[in-house]
Design a protein around this motif. Sequence first.
Motif: not given
Length: 522
Positions: A186-198, A418-428
């Motif tokens: 997630r950190d790498r993708l968002t640092a590259d400007g990716t809008d994960l919510s899209a 572990f999806q509950d924890q994964v989704c807290r990190i992914w934060n969409v």
Amino acid sequence: MPQHRFPPGVQAAGAVLALLTALGPTQAAAATGPAPTPAAPTGPAPAAGARFVPGPCPRTPEPIEALATARCGHLEVPENRSRPDGRTLRLAAAVIPATSPKPAQDPVVFMSGGPGGETFDDIPYLVSSGLNRDRDLIVMAQRGNLYDRPNLACPELDRFYAASVGLPSYAPPTERLMLDATQQCRDRLTADGTDLSAYNSTENAADFADLRTALGIKQWNVYGHSYGSNLALTYLRLHPQGIRAVALDSIAPAQSVSLPFAWASAREGLANLYQACAAEPACKNRYPDLERTLNEQVRTLDAHPLTLNVRPPRGGAPVKVVLDGGALVNLLVAKAIPFKDVPAAIDELARGHPERFARARAAGAVQATGQTAHGLTHSVVCSEWAPDHTPSDVLDAGRRAFPHWPDPVLAQAPQLAFQDQVCRIWNVPDRTAVQRTAPASPVPALFLNGTFDMKTGPSWARQTARTLPRSTTVQIPGIGHWTVPQSPCAQKVLASFLTRPTAPDTGCVTDLTWEPFTITPK
């Protein structure tokens, strides 16, 4: 569920089949007249800047023969249609010509599984199944796929999955490693400007609507499997214009998919397999207590995991494998063991011979790093499948489905740990309110499901068909996830449906027989 790809070890089409129960094709008000004009669109308007740019076909690791004659290029669309001045995506696409000298004018567009599965890898299965026999076949990688720009691969997670075969399935150290890999990606993708919510089904569906317009196609047919069926239903609901017919293989209904859904599907597929063994005298006599034996093994391995050194099925040095209750369940759901061998494998495991399951687990040590778009996977799962259910809901669904299995196994949805924890990190953002809507449409629909499917249980097709009055529902006995590449009968039904969407010929289902189960000496 994620990574609903056609597994390498699955039995090829042409295997002997058998009628599991009296489940034949059922018709749901299958009309024979022309399809009414679809309702006006309700989804995002086509992107003003969307365009198709011709170009070379992707250079795949293994040559794909069909691409040699295909017309390829990429679709340019906004990453987020609510921000048209933002980043532009380039989605790889190919038009594979029909083999018929006089093809129909309405092509077939394919929507692949996953979410995040590599689409171009599916082309050989589609071609061998006859999808481009009478019509052009159009394939587009969903946003974030391998040949798209940007590509939402997560090598960090691929490395974790390769290492996880030697770890207890649901132990805290395993969880920490997975969450660390998720955070790094997630950190790498968002640092590259990716809008994960899209990266969601609404935007995905709008991409296909833009593709039809950009290619100048007046009308086409839609074929989606697994998550692709979910996407196809979203597309039908939001962009019905231009859709002649829609075929849904291994249905994952947009209005129903959630983490608890996984347990209901696993139960249905396993129950059908138990019934099939009981209906076959040789299997019933050799494995009379199959369900009880599996229940015992899930409990035993959860309490006392096995650690083995096993050579992966495709060769290479032996790898450490931990076989516990969670691993056993996930292997069954993933069809890591061919269905015909499942009773024998369970019996062998109970007799102290875990080799079949251990080799299947070892196969996971070899990952195609960077091939799966885990970024798309997490964005869809965490925005559309997970938000409105708690961990307790997942556990309760597991207990209802498998009351004799231990809670540590049931607390994690199969193949979705572990999806509950994964989704807290992914934060969409939570998108369940906009996604969990059943499509109501007069467009002809075909549902194809395998009775042994433990990922998307076949009964979901009947439920989904209730709001699609011009639908035909077919169950293929003895087949698992993604029926068409595995079943010549499913191929015939699909071909007939594309020719006559309101009155397909489903007669071949009546005489199907399953491949006999493997009977080992006592």
